[in-house]
Design a protein around this motif. Structure first.
Motif, PDB file in Angstrom:
ATOM      1  N   HIS A   1       0.853  -1.173  -0.039  1.00  0.00           N
ATOM      2  CA  HIS A   1      -0.019  -0.134   0.041  1.00  0.00           C
ATOM      3  C   HIS A   1       0.844   1.294  -0.070  1.00  0.00           C
ATOM      4  N   LEU A   2       2.086   1.202   0.622  1.00  0.00           N
ATOM      5  CA  LEU A   2       2.957   2.342   0.722  1.00  0.00           C
ATOM      6  C   LEU A   2       3.523   2.561  -0.648  1.00  0.00           C
ATOM      7  N   GLN A   3       3.826   1.590  -1.160  1.00  0.00           N
ATOM      8  CA  GLN A   3       4.464   1.548  -2.570  1.00  0.00           C
ATOM      9  C   GLN A   3       3.418   2.271  -3.626  1.00  0.00           C
ATOM     10  N   HIS A   4       2.098   1.902  -3.292  1.00  0.00           N
ATOM     11  CA  HIS A   4       1.119   2.348  -4.315  1.00  0.00           C
ATOM     12  C   HIS A   4       0.967   3.880  -4.076  1.00  0.00           C
ATOM     13  N   TRP A   5       0.904   4.322  -2.786  1.00  0.00           N
ATOM     14  CA  TRP A   5       0.781   5.811  -2.318  1.00  0.00           C
ATOM     15  C   TRP A   5       1.668   6.696  -2.981  1.00  0.00           C
ATOM     16  N   VAL A   6       3.008   6.190  -2.923  1.00  0.00           N
ATOM     17  CA  VAL A   6       4.133   6.983  -3.076  1.00  0.00           C
ATOM     18  C   VAL A   6       4.410   7.074  -4.795  1.00  0.00           C
ATOM     19  N   MET A   7       4.249   5.781  -5.209  1.00  0.00           N
ATOM     20  CA  MET A   7       4.917   5.735  -6.520  1.00  0.00           C
ATOM     21  C   MET A   7       3.434   5.705  -7.725  1.00  0.00           C
ATOM     22  N   VAL A   8       2.568   5.446  -7.331  1.00  0.00           N
ATOM     23  CA  VAL A   8       1.203   5.466  -8.409  1.00  0.00           C
ATOM     24  C   VAL A   8       0.216   6.367  -8.188  1.00  0.00           C
ATOM     25  N   ASP A   9      -0.586   6.444  -6.914  1.00  0.00           N
ATOM     26  CA  ASP A   9      -1.689   7.404  -6.840  1.00  0.00           C
ATOM     27  C   ASP A   9      -1.754   7.335  -5.268  1.00  0.00           C
ATOM     28  N   ASP A  10      -1.956   8.844  -4.826  1.00  0.00           N
ATOM     29  CA  ASP A  10      -2.085   8.899  -3.398  1.00  0.00           C
ATOM     30  C   ASP A  10      -3.488   9.459  -3.063  1.00  0.00           C
ATOM     31  N   THR A  11      -4.418   9.393  -4.026  1.00  0.00           N
ATOM     32  CA  THR A  11      -5.686   9.881  -3.845  1.00  0.00           C
ATOM     33  C   THR A  11      -6.445   9.502  -2.642  1.00  0.00           C
ATOM     34  N   THR A  12      -6.197   8.149  -2.204  1.00  0.00           N
ATOM     35  CA  THR A  12      -6.783   7.739  -0.977  1.00  0.00           C
ATOM     36  C   THR A  12      -6.336   8.011   0.268  1.00  0.00           C
ATOM     37  N   LEU A  13      -5.362   8.732   0.266  1.00  0.00           N
ATOM     38  CA  LEU A  13      -4.909   9.342   1.689  1.00  0.00           C
ATOM     39  C   LEU A  13      -5.687  10.461   2.081  1.00  0.00           C
ATOM     40  N   GLY A  14      -6.734  10.862   1.064  1.00  0.00           N
ATOM     41  CA  GLY A  14      -7.613  12.145   1.540  1.00  0.00           C
ATOM     42  C   GLY A  14      -7.156  13.419   1.414  1.00  0.00           C
ATOM     43  N   ARG A  15      -5.961  13.858   0.877  1.00  0.00           N
ATOM     44  CA  ARG A  15      -5.454  15.184   0.448  1.00  0.00           C
ATOM     45  C   ARG A  15      -6.238  15.836  -0.470  1.00  0.00           C
ATOM     46  N   PRO A  16      -6.838  16.808  -0.597  1.00  0.00           N
ATOM     47  CA  PRO A  16      -7.449  17.469  -1.676  1.00  0.00           C
ATOM     48  C   PRO A  16      -6.359  18.045  -2.561  1.00  0.00           C
ATOM     49  N   ARG A  17      -6.975  17.970  -3.775  1.00  0.00           N
ATOM     50  CA  ARG A  17      -5.911  18.563  -4.788  1.00  0.00           C
ATOM     51  C   ARG A  17      -6.245  20.050  -4.965  1.00  0.00           C
ATOM     52  N   LEU A  18      -5.574  20.941  -4.358  1.00  0.00           N
ATOM     53  CA  LEU A  18      -5.978  22.377  -4.601  1.00  0.00           C
ATOM     54  C   LEU A  18      -4.859  22.820  -5.554  1.00  0.00           C
ATOM     55  N   SER A  19      -5.267  24.014  -6.404  1.00  0.00           N
ATOM     56  CA  SER A  19      -4.858  24.438  -7.456  1.00  0.00           C
ATOM     57  C   SER A  19      -3.544  25.305  -7.373  1.00  0.00           C
ATOM     58  N   GLY A  20      -3.607  25.956  -6.002  1.00  0.00           N
ATOM     59  CA  GLY A  20      -2.419  26.618  -5.575  1.00  0.00           C
ATOM     60  C   GLY A  20      -1.472  26.178  -4.812  1.00  0.00           C
ATOM     61  N   SER A  21      -1.419  24.547  -4.465  1.00  0.00           N
ATOM     62  CA  SER A  21      -0.766  23.852  -4.011  1.00  0.00           C
ATOM     63  C   SER A  21      -0.217  22.674  -4.674  1.00  0.00           C
ATOM     64  N   PRO A  22       0.668  22.390  -5.501  1.00  0.00           N
ATOM     65  CA  PRO A  22       1.106  21.474  -6.512  1.00  0.00           C
ATOM     66  C   PRO A  22       1.806  20.520  -5.591  1.00  0.00           C
ATOM     67  N   PRO A  23       1.753  19.296  -6.154  1.00  0.00           N
ATOM     68  CA  PRO A  23       2.481  18.083  -5.423  1.00  0.00           C
ATOM     69  C   PRO A  23       3.857  18.452  -5.215  1.00  0.00           C
ATOM     70  N   VAL A  24       4.504  18.139  -3.954  1.00  0.00           N
ATOM     71  CA  VAL A  24       6.050  18.455  -3.667  1.00  0.00           C
ATOM     72  C   VAL A  24       6.755  17.218  -3.238  1.00  0.00           C
ATOM     73  N   ASN A  25       8.034  17.209  -3.449  1.00  0.00           N
ATOM     74  CA  ASN A  25       8.683  16.129  -3.173  1.00  0.00           C
ATOM     75  C   ASN A  25       9.316  16.596  -1.613  1.00  0.00           C
ATOM     76  N   THR A  26       8.948  15.847  -0.517  1.00  0.00           N
ATOM     77  CA  THR A  26       9.549  16.009   0.908  1.00  0.00           C
ATOM     78  C   THR A  26      10.403  15.112   1.118  1.00  0.00           C
ATOM     79  N   LEU A  27      11.649  15.409   1.951  1.00  0.00           N
ATOM     80  CA  LEU A  27      12.583  14.827   2.394  1.00  0.00           C
ATOM     81  C   LEU A  27      12.200  13.647   3.143  1.00  0.00           C
ATOM     82  N   ALA A  28      10.901  13.867   4.037  1.00  0.00           N
ATOM     83  CA  ALA A  28      10.614  12.615   4.883  1.00  0.00           C
ATOM     84  C   ALA A  28      10.112  11.605   4.029  1.00  0.00           C
ATOM     85  N   ALA A  29       9.040  11.756   3.104  1.00  0.00           N
ATOM     86  CA  ALA A  29       8.856  10.884   2.495  1.00  0.00           C
ATOM     87  C   ALA A  29       9.644  10.118   1.324  1.00  0.00           C
ATOM     88  N   ALA A  30      10.521  11.032   0.941  1.00  0.00           N
ATOM     89  CA  ALA A  30      11.682  10.411  -0.082  1.00  0.00           C
ATOM     90  C   ALA A  30      12.482   9.447   0.507  1.00  0.00           C
TER      91      ALA A  30
END
Length: 399
Positions: A153-182
């Motif tokens: 499940h973790l691999q799917h969330w970070v490499m494929v699709d994280d929509t089921t984590l429940g974070r809304p997609r807001l136009s002013g806040s594009p996806p980012v690469n955080t060191l913690a998750a990397a």
């Protein structure tokens, strides 16, 4: 190795072993909920429980820590510790993980009723390592099955699709690469698959993804490690894009150095030491009062985090691991000097000689800010991991 260095290392080993005993005794004595299972993590200076809320990052981390010590240190290989770890694992499986979507709660009541859920992956990460190490401790395949299912499940969330984590997609806040998750997947794959070649092969793409994502955080011609970058690996504008967390970079460094050694990737060794350990340490060390700053701004501006100049326990734990590992692998004296610099500060300021356990939060001047030993973000993990790993490395060096 000359006699003075050997004596110095032997002294560190003696202190690590005695301190691990004290820390272990503090948590064994005070943190177990024998009635409902799991662990009390909000412990005052003297070990008394001041809040019965069970924070689930810390539940998973404590199971992992008990199992790691049980599996590797003979004095802790006892039925008592194994049974405590099993009860903690069963609490995680029964109350912390939602079986419908594999999301884990961030906090539950003493009896396991959910209180809060985060739209991140870290409760799940620590659930996974708890199950992986519990499987080794018990020999029970159900825990390994749990660990693999969560990793999938973790691999799917970070490499494929994280929509089921429940974070809304807001136009002013594009996806980012955080060191913690990397960076975390470098160590997660190691924890799950170090003794299973088939699993190592299965998760090799995740490992390589993690390495690539991590390297994107080296910015400004290798001078800084930034905490958040764009998904394309570019520096972000504004204060968020300038944030540096020296302790986090140093922790990433030893993840990479351990990976480089075990996977025979020597090209990563110098990057791990110079880019992720030494430069963040030299930048992050408070030359006035000592200790490692929590946050810094890459342009030298005032960080926006109110706690930026505090000294927290875990960056110092990570620096001890990192520089002892760098010394072990290179035998270069400067890394042992850095280790001693952090050691002296840590032993003076974080250790409580009266009640056992370590403080977690100091002011810039090194004065204890909060005197509890466990809280929503501090449990039985960074300190015992640091002491255990230092013990293992010191024994290896002294051989």
């Amino acid at each position: 190795m000359n006699d003075a260095t050997r004596k110095q290392l032997e002294s560190y080993l003696d202190k690590c072993e005695s301190e691990l005993d004290r820390v272990m005794n503090f948590w064994l004595t005070n943190s177990h909920d024998d009635e409902h299972g799991g662990f009390f993590v909000c412990l005052g200076r003297d070990g008394k429980v001041y809040d019965e809320t069970k924070y689930c990052w810390l539940q998973g981390r404590q199971v992992w820590s008990y199992c790691k010590l049980y599996n590797n240190i003979p004095k802790y290989h006892t039925e008592e510790i194994l049974n405590i770890a099993k009860r903690g694992g069963e609490f995680l499986m029964k109350y912390v993980k939602n079986p419908e979507n594999y999301k884990c709660f961030f906090a539950v009541t003493r009896t396991g009723e959910p209180i809060k859920i985060q739209r991140t992956i870290f409760s799940e990460c620590f659930y996974m390592i708890a199950m992986a190490e519990l499987a080794r401790a018990t020999g029970d395949a159900k825990y390994k099955t749990e660990a693999i299912a969560m990793m999938d499940h973790l691999q799917h969330w970070v490499m494929v699709d994280d929509t089921t984590l429940g974070r809304p997609r807001l136009s002013g806040s594009p996806p980012v690469n955080t060191l913690a998750a990397a960076m975390i997947f470098i160590i997660l794959v190691e924890e799950l698959a170090w003794d299973d070649a088939e699993l190592r092969t299965k998760y090799a793409p995740l490992e390589e993804w993690s390495l690539k994502q991590t390297m994107q955080h080296i910015q400004r011609n290798g001078e800084v490690v930034l905490e958040v970058v764009s998904t394309e690996g570019n520096e972000l504008s504004g204060s968020q894009g300038r944030v540096m967390n020296p302790g986090h970079a140093i922790e990433t460094g030893w993840f990479l150095l351990q990976f480089a050694k075990k996977r025979n990737r020597p090209e990563l060794r110098d990057i791990a030491i110079s880019q992720f350990m030494v430069k963040p340490f030299l930048t992050g060390w408070d030359k006035e009062d000592g200790g490692i700053f929590y946050f810094l701004d890459a342009d030298g501006l005032s960080p926006t985090q109110l706690e930026w100049n505090m000294k927290l326990w875990w960056p110092h734990n990570e620096a001890l691991i990192a520089f002892l590992m760098a010394y072990r692998d290179t035998r270069e004296q400067q890394y042992l000097d850095y280790f001693q610099q952090v050691w002296d500060y840590t032993m003076k300021h974080f250790v409580d000689p009266d009640h056992g356990g370590w403080y977690g939060y100091l002011s810039k001047q090194g004065v204890v800010s909060q005197d509890f030993k466990g809280g929503p973000w501090k449990g039985f993990f960074h300190v015992p991991r640091c002491l255990f790993m230092c013990i293992e490395m010191l024994k290896e060096i002294l051989k």
